[in-house]
Design an enzyme around this catalytic site. Structure first.
Site, PDB file in Angstrom:
ATOM      1  N   ASP A 198      -1.328   5.337 120.331  1.00  0.00           N
ATOM      2  CA  ASP A 198      -2.244   4.954 119.244  1.00  0.00           C
ATOM      3  C   ASP A 198      -2.017   5.926 118.082  1.00  0.00           C
ATOM      4  O   ASP A 198      -2.940   6.346 117.406  1.00  0.00           O
ATOM      5  CB  ASP A 198      -3.702   5.005 119.738  1.00  0.00           C
ATOM      6  N   ASP A 215      -7.272  11.871 119.773  1.00  0.00           N
ATOM      7  CA  ASP A 215      -7.535  10.518 120.278  1.00  0.00           C
ATOM      8  C   ASP A 215      -6.475  10.063 121.282  1.00  0.00           C
ATOM      9  O   ASP A 215      -5.664   9.182 121.010  1.00  0.00           O
ATOM     10  CB  ASP A 215      -7.634   9.534 119.104  1.00  0.00           C
TER      11      ASP A 215
END
Ligand SMILES: Nc1ncnc2c1ncn2[C@@H]1O[C@H](COP(=O)(O)OP(=O)(O)OP(=O)(O)O)[C@@H](O)[C@H]1O
Ligand SMILES: [Mg+2]
Length: 261
Positions: A198, A215
């Site tokens: 991501d 993240d």
């Protein structure tokens, strides 16, 4: 029409119900800075976990939210020595985690996937913590992981006075940033044995000392059957961002070849 007597009785009942609710709310807030209003994202067990973190002296109190996605909220918390921490809390109630199965199944580190949202959310949080730890231990610039308790991840805060560092997307970028970003992807793959999956201008802080990646929920082991596909997507996405900002950069397929050599 209600008689006066009945009305009074009803009023008393409502009052005592309200009082009861108020007491519940107060006890639930334990572990939080009483002066800050917090939203109702906390289910009972999440609140207990935060209290537990306080009791074990990992955090002193929680301040306001600094980020809120669909599936998690990140809070600025303060540790016993005044150190700033980030608490990433995966939401159990509102989660739609089903679409995340492909990032779990196939990862040799996570073979026991039970059904049920709470379990899935916790597994996802554990995975993010494992990924962050692997990244940190490999010397890749990221927040220092502190602990994980079920769906609550504690790490160092990247920023000052409760304000996170700016995201890459919010800053002016140069060629050095591009090189930095590719080095992070390379080191993730070849040192931490991970693919971020991501990787984007929204999941990178730009600090005075360089880029810091975060993240890691979606990140997979390089042995995951789709690792190459995710790596390619990460490189293409970040390349697109830098090209959009007017930079001349290396062809993504050459970067992929070099990294997977
Ligand atoms: N370690 C940290 N220190 C400071 N701020 C952080 C930290 N980790 C996350 N944040 C803040 O929280 C925001 C959301 O974090 P993250 O991207 O990990 O969550 P997410 O579930 O993907 O949410 P979103 O959908 O908003 O991206 C970040 O943009 C950042 O502002
Ligand atoms: Mg994000």
């Amino acid at each position: 029409m209600l008689t006066d007597e009945l009305q009074k009785k009803l009023a008393r009942q409502i009052d005592s119900k309200l009082l009861e609710k108020d007491r519940e709310r107060k006890s639930e807030k334990d572990g939080f800075n009483k002066n800050k209003t917090l939203d109702e994202v906390f289910d009972k067990s999440t609140t207990m976990i935060v209290s537990g973190l306080k009791n074990s002296k990992i955090i002193s109190y929680v301040n306001g939210a600094v980020g809120s996605g669909k599936e998690s909220k990140t809070y600025w918390a303060v540790g016993p020595s005044g150190n700033d921490l980030a608490l990433k809390i995966y939401l159990v109630a509102t989660s739609n985690f089903k679409k995340r199965y492909p990032y779990l199944l196939g990862d040799p580190r996570f073979t026991k996937v039970r059904k049920g949202t709470r379990h899935l959310v916790e597994l996802w949080a554990q995975k993010e913590f494992a990924n962050l730890s692997q990244c940190y231990e490999s010397g890749i610039p990221c927040a220092k992981p502190i602990t994980i308790v079920r769906n609550v991840l504690v790490m160092d805060f990247v920023g000052k006075n409760g304000v996170p560092e700016p995201l890459l997307v919010e800053t002016e970028v140069n060629y050095e940033d591009y090189e930095n970003a590719i080095t992070i992807i390379d080191d993730l793959y070849n040192k931490a044995k991970l693919v971020h999956a991501d990787f984007s201008e929204y999941n990178i802080f730009k600090t005075e000392k360089g880029l810091v990646v975060f993240d890691f929920g979606s990140s997979v082991d390089t042995r995951h059957p789709n690792a190459a596909e995710f790596l390619e997507r990460d490189i293409k996405n970040i390349t697109k961002f830098f090209v959009k900002r007017g930079l001349t950069v290396t062809n993504p397929s050459d970067v992929i070849k070099r990294i997977m050599k």
